[in-house]
Design a protein around this motif. Structure first.
Motif, PDB file in Angstrom:
ATOM      1  N   LYS A 181      42.510  57.505  -1.791  1.00 24.45           N
ATOM      2  CA  LYS A 181      43.627  58.363  -1.355  1.00 24.45           C
ATOM      3  C   LYS A 181      44.784  58.365  -2.363  1.00 24.45           C
ATOM      4  O   LYS A 181      45.936  58.655  -2.009  1.00 24.45           O
ATOM      5  CB  LYS A 181      44.139  57.974   0.036  1.00 24.45           C
ATOM      6  CG  LYS A 181      43.067  58.096   1.128  1.00 24.45           C
ATOM      7  CD  LYS A 181      43.648  57.793   2.480  1.00 24.45           C
ATOM      8  CE  LYS A 181      42.710  57.941   3.648  1.00 24.45           C
ATOM      9  NZ  LYS A 181      41.326  58.246   3.416  1.00 24.45           N
ATOM     10  N   ALA A 182      44.479  58.040  -3.603  1.00 22.12           N
ATOM     11  CA  ALA A 182      45.485  58.091  -4.672  1.00 22.12           C
ATOM     12  C   ALA A 182      45.401  59.482  -5.299  1.00 22.12           C
ATOM     13  O   ALA A 182      44.950  59.654  -6.434  1.00 22.12           O
ATOM     14  CB  ALA A 182      45.224  57.000  -5.710  1.00 22.12           C
ATOM     15  N   TYR A 183      45.850  60.474  -4.534  1.00 19.03           N
ATOM     16  CA  TYR A 183      45.604  61.866  -4.894  1.00 19.03           C
ATOM     17  C   TYR A 183      46.297  62.290  -6.190  1.00 19.03           C
ATOM     18  O   TYR A 183      45.698  62.975  -7.020  1.00 19.03           O
ATOM     19  CB  TYR A 183      46.036  62.779  -3.745  1.00 19.03           C
ATOM     20  CG  TYR A 183      45.370  62.443  -2.439  1.00 19.03           C
ATOM     21  CD1 TYR A 183      43.986  62.275  -2.365  1.00 19.03           C
ATOM     22  CD2 TYR A 183      46.113  62.281  -1.263  1.00 19.03           C
ATOM     23  CE1 TYR A 183      43.359  61.957  -1.165  1.00 19.03           C
ATOM     24  CE2 TYR A 183      45.494  61.966  -0.066  1.00 19.03           C
ATOM     25  CZ  TYR A 183      44.126  61.801  -0.019  1.00 19.03           C
ATOM     26  OH  TYR A 183      43.513  61.493   1.170  1.00 19.03           O
ATOM     27  N   LEU A 236      42.509  68.521  -3.665  1.00 16.31           N
ATOM     28  CA  LEU A 236      43.492  69.404  -3.039  1.00 16.31           C
ATOM     29  C   LEU A 236      43.203  69.606  -1.552  1.00 16.31           C
ATOM     30  O   LEU A 236      44.134  69.706  -0.739  1.00 16.31           O
ATOM     31  CB  LEU A 236      43.510  70.745  -3.774  1.00 16.31           C
ATOM     32  CG  LEU A 236      44.055  70.682  -5.206  1.00 16.31           C
ATOM     33  CD1 LEU A 236      43.751  71.976  -5.957  1.00 16.31           C
ATOM     34  CD2 LEU A 236      45.560  70.417  -5.192  1.00 16.31           C
ATOM     35  N   VAL A 237      41.937  69.649  -1.183  1.00 19.30           N
ATOM     36  CA  VAL A 237      41.594  69.728   0.245  1.00 19.30           C
ATOM     37  C   VAL A 237      42.093  68.482   0.966  1.00 19.30           C
ATOM     38  O   VAL A 237      42.653  68.568   2.067  1.00 19.30           O
ATOM     39  CB  VAL A 237      40.066  69.888   0.425  1.00 19.30           C
ATOM     40  CG1 VAL A 237      39.684  69.664   1.897  1.00 19.30           C
ATOM     41  CG2 VAL A 237      39.616  71.266  -0.017  1.00 19.30           C
ATOM     42  N   LEU A 271      45.282  73.969   0.830  1.00 20.90           N
ATOM     43  CA  LEU A 271      44.074  74.775   0.902  1.00 20.90           C
ATOM     44  C   LEU A 271      44.083  75.976  -0.035  1.00 20.90           C
ATOM     45  O   LEU A 271      43.042  76.342  -0.586  1.00 20.90           O
ATOM     46  CB  LEU A 271      43.848  75.224   2.350  1.00 20.90           C
ATOM     47  CG  LEU A 271      43.700  74.074   3.363  1.00 20.90           C
ATOM     48  CD1 LEU A 271      43.327  74.628   4.721  1.00 20.90           C
ATOM     49  CD2 LEU A 271      42.671  73.053   2.887  1.00 20.90           C
ATOM     50  N   ALA A 272      45.234  76.617  -0.194  1.00 18.28           N
ATOM     51  CA  ALA A 272      45.295  77.771  -1.095  1.00 18.28           C
ATOM     52  C   ALA A 272      44.944  77.347  -2.522  1.00 18.28           C
ATOM     53  O   ALA A 272      44.173  78.028  -3.222  1.00 18.28           O
ATOM     54  CB  ALA A 272      46.677  78.413  -1.042  1.00 18.28           C
ATOM     55  N   GLU A 273      45.498  76.218  -2.958  1.00 16.46           N
ATOM     56  CA  GLU A 273      45.209  75.721  -4.301  1.00 16.46           C
ATOM     57  C   GLU A 273      43.758  75.268  -4.400  1.00 16.46           C
ATOM     58  O   GLU A 273      43.114  75.420  -5.445  1.00 16.46           O
ATOM     59  CB  GLU A 273      46.149  74.569  -4.652  1.00 16.46           C
ATOM     60  CG  GLU A 273      47.618  74.977  -4.774  1.00 16.46           C
ATOM     61  CD  GLU A 273      48.510  73.785  -5.067  1.00 16.46           C
ATOM     62  OE1 GLU A 273      48.213  73.060  -6.036  1.00 16.46           O
ATOM     63  OE2 GLU A 273      49.484  73.575  -4.324  1.00 16.46           O
ATOM     64  N   ALA A 294      40.777  76.411  -6.970  1.00 19.39           N
ATOM     65  CA  ALA A 294      39.997  75.445  -7.753  1.00 19.39           C
ATOM     66  C   ALA A 294      38.503  75.650  -7.539  1.00 19.39           C
ATOM     67  O   ALA A 294      37.712  75.659  -8.496  1.00 19.39           O
ATOM     68  CB  ALA A 294      40.399  74.023  -7.381  1.00 19.39           C
ATOM     69  N   TYR A 295      38.092  75.831  -6.274  1.00 20.36           N
ATOM     70  CA  TYR A 295      36.675  76.033  -5.998  1.00 20.36           C
ATOM     71  C   TYR A 295      36.173  77.343  -6.610  1.00 20.36           C
ATOM     72  O   TYR A 295      35.040  77.425  -7.077  1.00 20.36           O
ATOM     73  CB  TYR A 295      36.417  76.038  -4.492  1.00 20.36           C
ATOM     74  CG  TYR A 295      36.451  74.669  -3.855  1.00 20.36           C
ATOM     75  CD1 TYR A 295      35.872  73.570  -4.477  1.00 20.36           C
ATOM     76  CD2 TYR A 295      37.035  74.471  -2.598  1.00 20.36           C
ATOM     77  CE1 TYR A 295      35.895  72.308  -3.893  1.00 20.36           C
ATOM     78  CE2 TYR A 295      37.063  73.228  -1.998  1.00 20.36           C
ATOM     79  CZ  TYR A 295      36.487  72.150  -2.652  1.00 20.36           C
ATOM     80  OH  TYR A 295      36.505  70.902  -2.062  1.00 20.36           O
ATOM     81  N   GLN A 296      37.019  78.370  -6.587  1.00 15.67           N
ATOM     82  CA  GLN A 296      36.626  79.634  -7.195  1.00 15.67           C
ATOM     83  C   GLN A 296      36.443  79.465  -8.702  1.00 15.67           C
ATOM     84  O   GLN A 296      35.504  80.009  -9.298  1.00 15.67           O
ATOM     85  CB  GLN A 296      37.661  80.713  -6.918  1.00 15.67           C
ATOM     86  CG  GLN A 296      37.252  82.111  -7.389  1.00 15.67           C
ATOM     87  CD  GLN A 296      35.948  82.570  -6.755  1.00 15.67           C
ATOM     88  OE1 GLN A 296      35.869  82.700  -5.528  1.00 15.67           O
ATOM     89  NE2 GLN A 296      34.926  82.808  -7.567  1.00 15.67           N
ATOM     90  N   ALA A 297      37.346  78.686  -9.307  1.00 15.25           N
ATOM     91  CA  ALA A 297      37.216  78.403 -10.741  1.00 15.25           C
ATOM     92  C   ALA A 297      35.932  77.625 -11.012  1.00 15.25           C
ATOM     93  O   ALA A 297      35.257  77.852 -12.024  1.00 15.25           O
ATOM     94  CB  ALA A 297      38.426  77.614 -11.232  1.00 15.25           C
ATOM     95  N   ALA A 298      35.594  76.726 -10.093  1.00 12.50           N
ATOM     96  CA  ALA A 298      34.356  75.961 -10.243  1.00 12.50           C
ATOM     97  C   ALA A 298      33.142  76.877 -10.176  1.00 12.50           C
ATOM     98  O   ALA A 298      32.194  76.740 -10.962  1.00 12.50           O
ATOM     99  CB  ALA A 298      34.274  74.884  -9.174  1.00 12.50           C
TER     100      ALA A 298
END
Length: 220
Positions: free
Chosen positions: A140-142, A169-170, A175-177, A181-185
């Motif tokens: 949890k060291a985000y 980020l989740v 969630l927006a970010e 990120a997932y779209q970039a992935a």
């Protein structure tokens, strides 16, 4: 007599040339020999380093098979200190990190991954970054996890880095970010990659829309 005169003229010419350029020529020859000697010595040193590193890596692998984490860490530490310039060093660090993590020693796992991220070639660096961010995510060291992903990586690893960033980020409920990120992935991951489906599922789970593949244009 004519021959003797011709020979004397040649000798005189050579003597005059040597008086003018001989010292310089000598130094150039010495420099060339020194450069060759240094080059040959360096090649021998590199071969010797690689041979010794290979033997130590085999020892590390045997310790892994025996599930002896203490020996694994000792071999990895020796590799990093003695043969840090070889490709075996970051490989050993990654293996040692996995061994430490499986032995519930997260501190050592993070230290080994950080070493690989700091000293490895681009491919090893990218793998270490993603794995280190994963360990930090579990803790949890985000913010530290996101920081571990900073910097450029080879294109082949861009999808993995973006995917891991989305996971972090989740966890932060951003969630927006995370969708970005997932779209970039997805954009960076080959469509034949089996891991792509999991990224799509994660994107859809947080309200993202996975665009359908465009139909191929009909031939004219």
């Amino acid at each position: 007599m004519a021959y003797d005169l011709e020979e004397q003229e040649q000798l005189a010419t050579l003597k005059a040339w040597w008086e003018r350029y001989g010292n310089l020529t000598t130094w150039l020859v010495i420099a060339a020999l020194a450069a060759y000697s240094a080059w040959a010595g360096w090649n021998y040193y590199q071969r010797n380093q690689t041979t010794q590193a290979s033997a130590l890596y085999e020892e590390l692998q045997r310790a892994v098979e025996a599930k002896d984490n203490t020996k694994v860490q000792r071999a990895a530490t020796d590799m990093e200190s003695k043969f840090g310039s070889t490709s075996y060093a970051p490989m050993s660090a990654l293996v040692a990190a996995k061994s430490a993590f499986e032995a519930n020693d997260a501190k050592t796992a993070k230290a080994q991954l950080q070493w690989a991220a700091d000293h490895g070639a681009d491919e090893f660096k990218a793998i270490a970054k993603v794995r280190l961010a994963g360990v930090l995510l579990d803790e949890k060291a985000y913010d530290q996890a996101l920081k571990a992903l900073d910097g450029t990586v080879p294109p082949a690893f861009a999808g993995s880095v973006a995917d891991r960033k989305g996971d972090i980020l989740v966890a932060q409920n951003k969630l927006a970010e995370a969708r970005t990120a997932y779209q970039a992935a997805l954009d960076a991951t080959d469509k034949k990659n089996p891991g792509r489906q999991l990224i799509q599922l994660k994107l859809e789970a947080i309200g993202g829309a996975v665009p359908a593949d465009k139909p191929a244009k009909a031939a004219a």
